[in-house]
Design a protein around this motif. Structure first.
Motif, PDB file in Angstrom:
ATOM      1  N   LEU A 190       1.100  -1.073  -0.413  1.00  0.00           N
ATOM      2  CA  LEU A 190       0.117   0.181   0.069  1.00  0.00           C
ATOM      3  C   LEU A 190       1.129   1.100  -0.252  1.00  0.00           C
ATOM      4  N   LYS A 191       0.809   1.851  -1.364  1.00  0.00           N
ATOM      5  CA  LYS A 191       1.584   3.578  -1.061  1.00  0.00           C
ATOM      6  C   LYS A 191       0.810   4.766  -0.659  1.00  0.00           C
ATOM      7  N   LEU A 192       0.422   5.200   0.362  1.00  0.00           N
ATOM      8  CA  LEU A 192       0.102   6.404   0.299  1.00  0.00           C
ATOM      9  C   LEU A 192       0.584   8.262   0.093  1.00  0.00           C
ATOM     10  N   GLU A 193       1.946   7.799  -0.237  1.00  0.00           N
ATOM     11  CA  GLU A 193       2.792   9.213   0.463  1.00  0.00           C
ATOM     12  C   GLU A 193       2.525  10.170  -0.853  1.00  0.00           C
ATOM     13  N   ASN A 194       2.615  11.079  -0.478  1.00  0.00           N
ATOM     14  CA  ASN A 194       2.030  12.377  -1.506  1.00  0.00           C
ATOM     15  C   ASN A 194       0.897  12.733  -0.753  1.00  0.00           C
ATOM     16  N   ASN A 195       0.244  13.240  -0.375  1.00  0.00           N
ATOM     17  CA  ASN A 195      -1.044  13.041   0.602  1.00  0.00           C
ATOM     18  C   ASN A 195      -1.106  14.042   1.339  1.00  0.00           C
ATOM     19  N   ALA A 196      -1.987  14.426   2.266  1.00  0.00           N
ATOM     20  CA  ALA A 196      -2.442  15.207   2.980  1.00  0.00           C
ATOM     21  C   ALA A 196      -2.483  14.764   4.484  1.00  0.00           C
ATOM     22  N   LEU A 197      -2.194  13.206   4.691  1.00  0.00           N
ATOM     23  CA  LEU A 197      -2.841  12.800   5.651  1.00  0.00           C
ATOM     24  C   LEU A 197      -2.090  13.114   7.046  1.00  0.00           C
ATOM     25  N   THR A 198      -2.903  13.569   7.840  1.00  0.00           N
ATOM     26  CA  THR A 198      -2.969  14.007   9.517  1.00  0.00           C
ATOM     27  C   THR A 198      -3.292  12.835  10.748  1.00  0.00           C
ATOM     28  N   SER A 199      -3.987  11.593  10.110  1.00  0.00           N
ATOM     29  CA  SER A 199      -3.650  10.263  10.829  1.00  0.00           C
ATOM     30  C   SER A 199      -3.806   9.061  10.194  1.00  0.00           C
ATOM     31  N   PHE A 200      -3.716   8.563  11.090  1.00  0.00           N
ATOM     32  CA  PHE A 200      -3.703   6.965   9.920  1.00  0.00           C
ATOM     33  C   PHE A 200      -3.649   5.294  11.447  1.00  0.00           C
TER      34      PHE A 200
END
Length: 350
Positions: A190-200
């Motif tokens: 799972l690749k979620l880099e370069n986004n705007a996530l503040t939590s996971f």
């Protein structure tokens, strides 16, 4: 007689021109790759496997398209204004489908359902939403959704899709609904880099114990890591959370017994408690990257409690000299690979 001869000659020339024009619809670019100026692929050769790129003017509406069984890669570079639920049902031989400029704000249910591919790549900065059921009953090794204005991953979007690698990078994703990734039982990467996530929160997002082994979360806006952040991801072998805004890591965050690579570089970490990285949770760890943080020291025996550690990155931190001297001595005596390649040796601040 002369008139008849002239007429026949004219018809032959017109026919030849028409055939040449049709033949030139698809031109060989290199090797087995062809570039086509329309969706008419009838002029393509049939005796070998082909890679095809379609370049046309912008499409207001994409109807059902079809390709010969020997077309294994199909790339559409035209801007697509709208699509039908069965637009891609006629691609039985295609293994890789790439749509580079989707100008459709919402991907509706059924648009990419019932497909069997190796890779599906979707791009388009006008995409803002994907409805549940868009990929229903599809099977692929790689699904990539990138360079869009997608801000949220809805619950149900990936239900009933069998995919091993899901790339959701270079979007605007700031939230992932609970259970949004619960319907992907064979997800490996799972690749979620370069986004705007503040939590996971893996416990809520996956709602189970997936087979996930590689997780990329770098270049987001994470400020802290908690117990629930990676809870249940016990098969994880590589975790990258570099280039965030992390200042706090809760003890017990890394209960990841199979993790081999952990990258925490380029954050705002000032202090690491010895219980954060040591103990039973990281016994398999090979590589640890802490460079480009705000660390001044490490707890005594911090690294020694990671029994399989081979390589470490420590540069570009404001280290206290005494603490760094002890750490460097231990690294030189115990680690088989020492410091991160191409990294300057860590220095201290007097």
């Amino acid at each position: 007689m002369a008139l008849v001869t002239s007429l026949i000659a004219f018809l032959l020339i017109a026919s030849a021109c028409e055939c040449a024009e049709k033949a030139e619809t698809c031109l060989n670019d290199w090797g087995n790759h062809y570039v086509c100026s329309s969706f008419d692929l009838s002029s393509l050769p049939e005796e070998e496997q082909l890679s095809v790129t379609i370049r046309t003017d912008s499409l207001q509406h994409l109807k059902k398209i079809s390709a010969k069984s020997n077309v294994i890669t199909l790339e559409i570079e035209s801007t697509i204004g709208s699509m039908e639920p069965d637009s891609f049902k006629g691609l039985a031989g295609v293994n890789v489908l790439i749509l580079k400029d989707i100008a459709v704000p919402v991907i509706n249910p059924g648009t990419f359902s019932d497909l069997e591919l190796m890779s599906l790549v979707l791009q388009g900065d006008q995409i803002t939403d994907i409805k549940p059921g868009a990929f229903k009953n599809s099977k692929m090794s790689l699904l990539r959704i990138a360079n869009t204005n997608l801000k949220k991953i809805r619950r149900g979007v990936f239900n009933d899709v069998d995919v091993m690698q899901l790339d959701l990078f270079y979007n605007k994703i700031s939230s992932i609904e609970d259970g949004a990734l619960a319907g992907i039982p064979n997800l490996y990467t799972l690749k979620l880099e370069n986004n705007a996530l503040t939590s996971f929160d893996a416990r809520k997002i996956f709602q189970g114990i997936p087979k996930l082994q590689i997780l990329h979360l770098h270049n987001n806006n994470l400020a802290s890591l908690r117990r629930s952040t990676f809870e249940g991801l016990t098969d994880l072998t590589k975790l990258v959370v570099s280039s965030n805004q992390i200042t706090h890591i809760e003890p017990g965050t890394f209960n990841l017994p199979n993790l081999k690579i952990l990258n925490l570089s380029n954050n705002k970490i000032k202090k690491l408690d010895k219980n954060i990285l040591s103990g039973d949770g990281l016994t398999a760890l090979w590589e640890l990257y802490l460079n480009y943080n705000e660390l001044t020291s490490l707890p005594t025996s911090f690294l020694s409690e990671l029994p399989n550690l081979r390589k470490v990155g420590l540069a570009d931190n404001p280290w206290e000299c005494r603490s760094l001297d002890l750490t460097l001595k231990w690294v030189e005596e115990n680690l088989t690979q020492g410091f991160q390649e191409q990294e300057a040796k860590p220095t201290c601040v007097e």
